[in-house]
Scaffold this motif. Sequence first.
Motif, PDB file in Angstrom:
ATOM      1  N   LEU A 121       0.812  -1.211   0.000  1.00 27.98           N
ATOM      2  CA  LEU A 121       0.000   0.000   0.000  1.00 27.98           C
ATOM      3  C   LEU A 121       0.848   1.264   0.000  1.00 27.98           C
ATOM      4  CD1 LEU A 121      -2.638  -1.278   2.500  1.00 27.98           C
ATOM      5  CD2 LEU A 121      -3.154  -0.395   0.232  1.00 27.98           C
ATOM      6  N   TYR A 151      -7.434  -2.465   4.178  1.00 26.17           N
ATOM      7  CA  TYR A 151      -6.470  -2.954   5.158  1.00 26.17           C
ATOM      8  C   TYR A 151      -7.109  -3.069   6.538  1.00 26.17           C
ATOM      9  CZ  TYR A 151      -2.416  -2.580   8.313  1.00 26.17           C
ATOM     10  OH  TYR A 151      -1.494  -2.766   9.304  1.00 26.17           O
ATOM     11  N   ALA A 168      -3.038   6.269  -4.368  1.00 22.28           N
ATOM     12  CA  ALA A 168      -3.984   6.915  -3.450  1.00 22.28           C
ATOM     13  C   ALA A 168      -5.416   6.514  -3.800  1.00 22.28           C
ATOM     14  CB  ALA A 168      -3.829   8.426  -3.516  1.00 22.28           C
ATOM     15  N   GLN A 192      -5.161   5.782   6.562  1.00 20.62           N
ATOM     16  CA  GLN A 192      -4.366   6.002   5.351  1.00 20.62           C
ATOM     17  C   GLN A 192      -4.532   4.828   4.405  1.00 20.62           C
ATOM     18  OE1 GLN A 192      -0.570   6.373   7.248  1.00 20.62           O
ATOM     19  NE2 GLN A 192      -0.503   8.601   7.005  1.00 20.62           N
ATOM     20  N   ALA A 193      -4.432   3.628   4.961  1.00 22.64           N
ATOM     21  CA  ALA A 193      -4.485   2.448   4.114  1.00 22.64           C
ATOM     22  C   ALA A 193      -5.850   2.290   3.473  1.00 22.64           C
ATOM     23  CB  ALA A 193      -4.149   1.206   4.938  1.00 22.64           C
ATOM     24  N   ASN A 194      -6.899   2.793   4.135  1.00 23.38           N
ATOM     25  CA  ASN A 194      -8.222   2.632   3.570  1.00 23.38           C
ATOM     26  C   ASN A 194      -8.694   3.868   2.819  1.00 23.38           C
ATOM     27  OD1 ASN A 194      -8.841  -0.122   4.230  1.00 23.38           O
ATOM     28  ND2 ASN A 194      -8.831   0.557   6.346  1.00 23.38           N
ATOM     29  N   GLY A 195      -7.735   4.732   2.491  1.00 23.46           N
ATOM     30  CA  GLY A 195      -8.033   5.796   1.543  1.00 23.46           C
ATOM     31  C   GLY A 195      -8.732   7.019   2.090  1.00 23.46           C
ATOM     32  N   PHE A 196      -8.703   7.266   3.389  1.00 22.43           N
ATOM     33  CA  PHE A 196      -9.262   8.520   3.906  1.00 22.43           C
ATOM     34  C   PHE A 196      -8.445   9.676   3.331  1.00 22.43           C
ATOM     35  CE2 PHE A 196     -12.072   7.629   7.706  1.00 22.43           C
ATOM     36  CZ  PHE A 196     -12.248   6.299   7.394  1.00 22.43           C
ATOM     37  N   ARG A 214      -6.173   2.767  -2.618  1.00 29.57           N
ATOM     38  CA  ARG A 214      -6.329   2.545  -1.176  1.00 29.57           C
ATOM     39  C   ARG A 214      -7.783   2.676  -0.775  1.00 29.57           C
ATOM     40  NH1 ARG A 214      -1.675   6.512   0.949  1.00 29.57           N
ATOM     41  NH2 ARG A 214       0.140   5.356   0.182  1.00 29.57           N
ATOM     42  N   GLY A 215      -8.291   1.626  -0.195  1.00 30.05           N
ATOM     43  CA  GLY A 215      -9.670   1.669   0.279  1.00 30.05           C
ATOM     44  C   GLY A 215     -10.661   1.219  -0.769  1.00 30.05           C
ATOM     45  N   ASP A 268      -2.070   3.335  15.487  1.00 29.52           N
ATOM     46  CA  ASP A 268      -2.613   2.372  14.530  1.00 29.52           C
ATOM     47  C   ASP A 268      -3.762   2.923  13.694  1.00 29.52           C
ATOM     48  OD1 ASP A 268      -0.829   0.580  15.428  1.00 29.52           O
ATOM     49  OD2 ASP A 268      -2.285  -1.018  15.842  1.00 29.52           O
ATOM     50  N   ARG A 312      -2.826   4.787  10.615  1.00 32.96           N
ATOM     51  CA  ARG A 312      -2.373   3.909   9.536  1.00 32.96           C
ATOM     52  C   ARG A 312      -3.553   3.244   8.848  1.00 32.96           C
ATOM     53  NH1 ARG A 312       2.134   1.549  11.458  1.00 32.96           N
ATOM     54  NH2 ARG A 312       2.886   3.553  10.776  1.00 32.96           N
ATOM     55  N   VAL A 313      -4.516   2.808   9.649  1.00 37.17           N
ATOM     56  CA  VAL A 313      -5.699   2.164   9.077  1.00 37.17           C
ATOM     57  C   VAL A 313      -6.421   3.141   8.149  1.00 37.17           C
ATOM     58  CG1 VAL A 313      -7.994   1.285   9.634  1.00 37.17           C
ATOM     59  CG2 VAL A 313      -6.009   0.493  10.918  1.00 37.17           C
ATOM     60  N   SER A 321      -5.978  -4.025  10.590  1.00 41.38           N
ATOM     61  CA  SER A 321      -4.753  -4.211  11.377  1.00 41.38           C
ATOM     62  C   SER A 321      -4.991  -5.138  12.556  1.00 41.38           C
ATOM     63  CB  SER A 321      -4.240  -2.867  11.861  1.00 41.38           C
ATOM     64  OG  SER A 321      -5.083  -2.391  12.872  1.00 41.38           O
ATOM     65  N   LEU A 357       2.742   2.216   2.315  1.00 43.51           N
ATOM     66  CA  LEU A 357       2.818   2.786   3.663  1.00 43.51           C
ATOM     67  C   LEU A 357       3.796   1.962   4.470  1.00 43.51           C
ATOM     68  CD1 LEU A 357      -1.000   3.076   4.277  1.00 43.51           C
ATOM     69  CD2 LEU A 357       0.549   4.998   3.930  1.00 43.51           C
ATOM     70  N   VAL A 358       4.902   2.554   4.863  1.00 38.43           N
ATOM     71  CA  VAL A 358       5.883   1.801   5.625  1.00 38.43           C
ATOM     72  C   VAL A 358       6.022   2.464   6.982  1.00 38.43           C
ATOM     73  CG1 VAL A 358       8.216   0.895   5.632  1.00 38.43           C
ATOM     74  CG2 VAL A 358       7.032   1.237   3.478  1.00 38.43           C
ATOM     75  N   PRO A 359       6.088   1.669   8.048  1.00 38.02           N
ATOM     76  CA  PRO A 359       6.168   2.270   9.381  1.00 38.02           C
ATOM     77  C   PRO A 359       7.460   3.066   9.566  1.00 38.02           C
ATOM     78  CG  PRO A 359       6.553  -0.090   9.490  1.00 38.02           C
ATOM     79  CD  PRO A 359       6.075   0.217   8.110  1.00 38.02           C
ATOM     80  N   GLY A 360       7.428   3.963  10.526  1.00 38.30           N
ATOM     81  CA  GLY A 360       8.599   4.749  10.850  1.00 38.30           C
ATOM     82  C   GLY A 360       9.010   5.593   9.655  1.00 38.30           C
ATOM     83  N   ASN A 386       1.634   8.200  14.666  1.00 36.11           N
ATOM     84  CA  ASN A 386       2.147   6.841  14.684  1.00 36.11           C
ATOM     85  C   ASN A 386       1.164   5.846  15.259  1.00 36.11           C
ATOM     86  OD1 ASN A 386       4.642   7.191  13.491  1.00 36.11           O
ATOM     87  ND2 ASN A 386       5.477   8.063  15.363  1.00 36.11           N
TER      88      ASN A 386
END
Lengths: 620, 348, 315
Positions: A347, A385, A376, C218-222, A379-380, C212, C215-216, A387, A349-352, C210
């Motif tokens: 996606l 995603y 973009a 962002q990943a789901n397109g908000f 996504r969604g 969770d 991230r959720v 978690s 998106l990488v942490p940190g 940072n």
Amino acid sequence: MKTTSRLLRRPAAVVAVAWLVLLTVATACAPLIAAHGPLDQDLSHVLALPSASHPLGTDSLGRDLLSRLLYGGQPALLAVAEALVAHLVVGVTLGLVAGYLGGWADTLITRVGDLLFALPAIIIVLVVLSVFPGNLHAAMITFGVLGSPGLIRVLRSRTLGIRQEMYVAAARVCGLSDAQILLRHVLPRLTSTVIVQAALFSAVAVIIQAGLGFLGLGAQPPAPSWGGLVADASQVIDRDPWMLVPAGVPLVLTVVALSMLGDAIRDSAVESWSVSKLATASAPPPVAKEHAEAPVPGALLSVRDLTVEIDGVPVVQGVSFDVMPGETLGVVGESGCGKSVTALGVLGLVPGNGRVTGGRVVFAGTDLTASPTELARVRGSGIAYVSQDPMVALDPTFTVLSQLREAVRRHSGANREQARERVLELLAMVGVPDPEGVAGRYPHQLSGGLAQRVLIALALAGRPKLLIADEPTTALDVSVQKEILTLLHTLQRRTGIAVLIVTHDWGVVATLCHRSLVMYAGQVVEQADVESMFVRPLHPYTAGLLAANPHRAAHGHALTTIPGTVPSPREWPVGCRFAARCPYAGDDCRAAPVALTGPAPARLTRCLHVEELVSEGARL
Amino acid sequence: MTPRPLLQVTELTVEYGQRHAPTLRAADGVSFDVRPGETVGLVGESGSGKSTVARAVLGLTPVTSGRIRFDGADITHANRKTRRALSARLQMVFQDPYSSLNPARTIGQTLAEPLLVHSGERGKPVGERVAAMLERVGLPAKAAERYPSQFSGGQRQRVAIARALMTSAELVVCDEPVSALDLSIQAQTLNLLSDLQRELSLSYLFIAHDLPVVRYLSHRVVVLYRGRVMETGPVDLVYERPAHPYTRALLAAVPDPDPRIRTGRHDEPATPRGASQPTATGCPFAPRCAHVVEICRRERPGLLPVDGVPGGASAACHRAAELTPTGNGTVARAVAVGRPGNAHMEET
Amino acid sequence: MGALRLVIRRLLASMPLLFLTSALTFVLVSLVPGDPARTIAGQHSTAEQYRLIRGQLGLDQPLPVQYWNWLTQVFRGDLGSSLFSGEAVTSILQNRLPVSLSLILASTVVSGLAGVALGLLSARRGGVLMKIVDGLALFGLAAPPFWLALLVIEVFAVTLRWFPVTGYVPLEEDPGGWAGSLVLPVVSIALGAVAIIAKQTRDSVLDTMNRDFIRVMQANGFSPRSILYRHILRNAALPIVTVLGVLMVSLLGAVVFVETVFAMPGVASLTQQATVQHDIPVIQGAVLYITVFVIVVNLVVDLAYVRLDPRVRTS
Ligand SMILES: Nc1ncnc2c1ncn2[C@@H]1O[C@H](COP(=O)(O)OP(=O)(O)OP(=O)(O)O)[C@@H](O)[C@H]1O
Ligand code: SF4
Ligand code: SF4
Ligand SMILES: [Mg+2]
């Protein structure tokens, strides 16, 4: 002491300490340093700029400013020390007592502390000064006590935190007394906090004592004081602005030094027992050249050669796989093998502060790595995603309805009312018993299982074709876990969505997945359909992981184990990354990177000794 | 002939006073015992009171009512001094290997701690004993000089086990000792625990939510729900022929790591947790139970032997007898009577 | 509903604070070596006159009775009169309240807006801006407000002549003049506060980024805007509001100095003058007003909490 030497390795701390030492020594030795007495007037040199005989200039009576500064420092430092001692005695005692004893002592101290905290300290100090005119000692001690609620709060919560640490319980189980626990486990962990707080409080105390002097409430003129210097400067500001500098800059420097020291102590105290960072990142280990094949025709998602770096260190290297429409692909492996980073890397998106540094992600024919706008958009609505821990995966400040509605409207352009309908529909679809009721709740009012259902509903809001689920059931109880797995299965049957599920649980793989991918140390080491993988693993790591599962073990027989642990990304060897733990490892394995090969149709493994493993199947 | 229990818990009840809520009864009349050299597993969902029982046994949480005996002596409300003496024989390994070691103290300092209290039984110098114990749990002796942050989770859990064994422990309470660990590390740790048990004839009170892990390590098992014992008995008997609907639901929920069996064996309908609370007097499991009948809501079922065999399983369910699957009963009973050794496994 | 109950509960809970401060002041003041009756009566009064005045002031009664008398007076809205001007304390305070309130509210608004903006910017851009905020925070905390006030006077009033050197213009007389007279004092008060808020904003925004759920989203397109302004800011607001509340109370200290430097007739400088003059009724009145102010601030912070955090609202 270790912390001290670490502290002195920080330039900021060294400068700060140097200034404070210099100031203290100079103040103490004022008669030796200052050429003039603080009260000596030299009316021929009034309001002079710095010169050889008056290094900081003179005031309106021709008195030497350096001398006044140094002599004024003596009562100032004393006043700060008084306030600090009062502050620490009250703060540390009450903070420790409240935090360690708890119960009514805690309640009482906290209540009184809250009251004191709400008092405007400076006003009370003024009242004290009106009662004891000119008595700076009384004022500063009062200030120290009035400032202690902050310290009490900090120490109380730290002590409370430490008291609940498992190692304190462990010490108690070992039979240590309260005194021993306080001495060995609690106090050592508080010292740095106390020192930090002391430094910060001293900084404030310096300003306050100067302020009182400025208001004429401290030492009476003509006696020198820091605050008095500023007051004098204010009288001549239109004629001699220079005087503001010697009057104020030393004050500012002292306070800056104290704050910097506080910060430095805090940082180095933590550093002394946490892992010392490896100095430099070694060059990334090489990977075997693999021809990154073109995407499989008809694949929904094709990942080719994905590489992700965090802080310049590759944590995922050359990962390739495909997900077909409607398929469930499991990604298995131990902690730190790069499963989550791979899932998020798809996606973008990488942490940190990590980033995708190589490879291609092609979704439904579109290369996402080439186009940020496509990514973009996908996504969604293309890829969604979910978690791991549902309890922290929803925004705690919005209701379920409002979050889901935002997702729905973002992806469909529905109006508020339509979106609400769709939200209720989604909630019903994921098996929420009372959609209307749940929609009005906040995340903290949901149980773990319900929160996970809501999260899945959120992911489905954009009608995605692929759902990436990172350990969606790990944080849940087994019975709830089963409900969620069943839900995923049902959804898949009903909507034909493809699922990429990250897990370390073979049971989840066996129940839900068609194919599975095993990752080790940032690479794919095996890939196969689930049945074949369980029956005949083609990589020693897969075989080891399957055998280590207690589900298959008989009581009294030792479990088959894999010796050692997963290497961290900085320790990856050049050759096979599993070699150190592998019973089949030979010199050939360690010599060079091992490539993925396909020893059987539709199977991939990254191992040079597959034949041995297969023929000796029983050994692992 | 059963030897005298090392640990005997009788009708243990623990209540937590809460500030803005009624008191929470975390353990409610729990009884079981642990014999020398035996492992008793304590299973249940989160919040079922597993850790509360463990903490009560170790005196880390006050007991509301009931009795705890260790080697015959009543330790329910033991004072500090008794606890100190006891700590040589009764030890604990905690769940979280990251928080159970003080990060600011070296491994050596941590391991020497139990010896501070029991200096009387000093033989070899402390350093040597620490080194020997480290090697016994599979860590290099020089680990003593290092800090916990330099070790992985699995290694830290070895240190925690070593700490529990520094004195001559007889009973070690293990609260989820492997649930924070990876599969391969978990297997290493389970093997270590089982080797140590054999060598030192230790008893374990072993708490876990992972049912296969409990089965692997335990001889007998106690199933908790909402602070009450639902079922107890020899581990193979309970796993093969669960008498209580709750036990069956738990077992059925464990995903089987065999792709050929995609649907569960004991397919208990998993009722989503409703909002309804159990009645004060009835069966606590009634709101989620698929077999609930009228009496269940009215009368609380007692913990009774399932089929009258001594040493068999007991369950707290009105309908246990009629619902218990009639499987390979003879095998199960045979196992139940003797100590489960290298028992059969039907489906490996 | 909940909010009203909360207001009432908090007001009741803050009663002890009022008692504590007033009793504390009372006891402290009773220790004052000087005798107000003697001061008022003057050096050459007869013993009879002196006793009369003592009686009028109620000073011949035991301390608890005096306190009780004072309290009952307070409830009747009477805070006594100044020992010096003879003016009623309430009217003195009423005249001076707008000055201090203008200063504090303006400083709070400025530090809130500028601090949050700066913090947000430095959280998103990082790098140099982050360093600048850190440096500014260090300097803002370290520069004593009275010295800083002199510095800005020297630069902006004396040298550049942009703003008046000292004084206060009432709002109702001349709004433009009012604003102009506030600029320099507010700058001196708020510089440190801006930095503190900026730092707090940056830390809590980074912290929230940072988490969770971000991230959720962002990943789901908000949409990135909504994530930042709707979700991150809202979640980061709680600690910022707390700090802002604490800051408002502690700004009082700076206000004392700044009112003095700028010769502004406010409550804080009044307290300081009364301290020097031992004008006890004035001190007591001022402390009472200030305590009420503190209580109101805490109440507002609590209400903001209720508004921002559903966990507080629904429990
Ligand atoms: N935010 C981060 N900052 C620095 N390093 C990170 C971060 N997140 C992950 N890593 C590193 O990236 C590597 C891969 O981590 P990843 O989380 O993908 O593993 P995983 O297989 O998902 O493990 P787990 O089973 O624990 O979730 C690890 O070495 C980890 O330390
Ligand atoms: S390549 Fe060699 S070391 Fe690596 S897994 Fe295969 S046999 Fe083991
Ligand atoms: S007693 Fe009734 S409700 Fe309880 S478990 Fe047995 S059948 Fe179910
Ligand atoms: Mg992960």
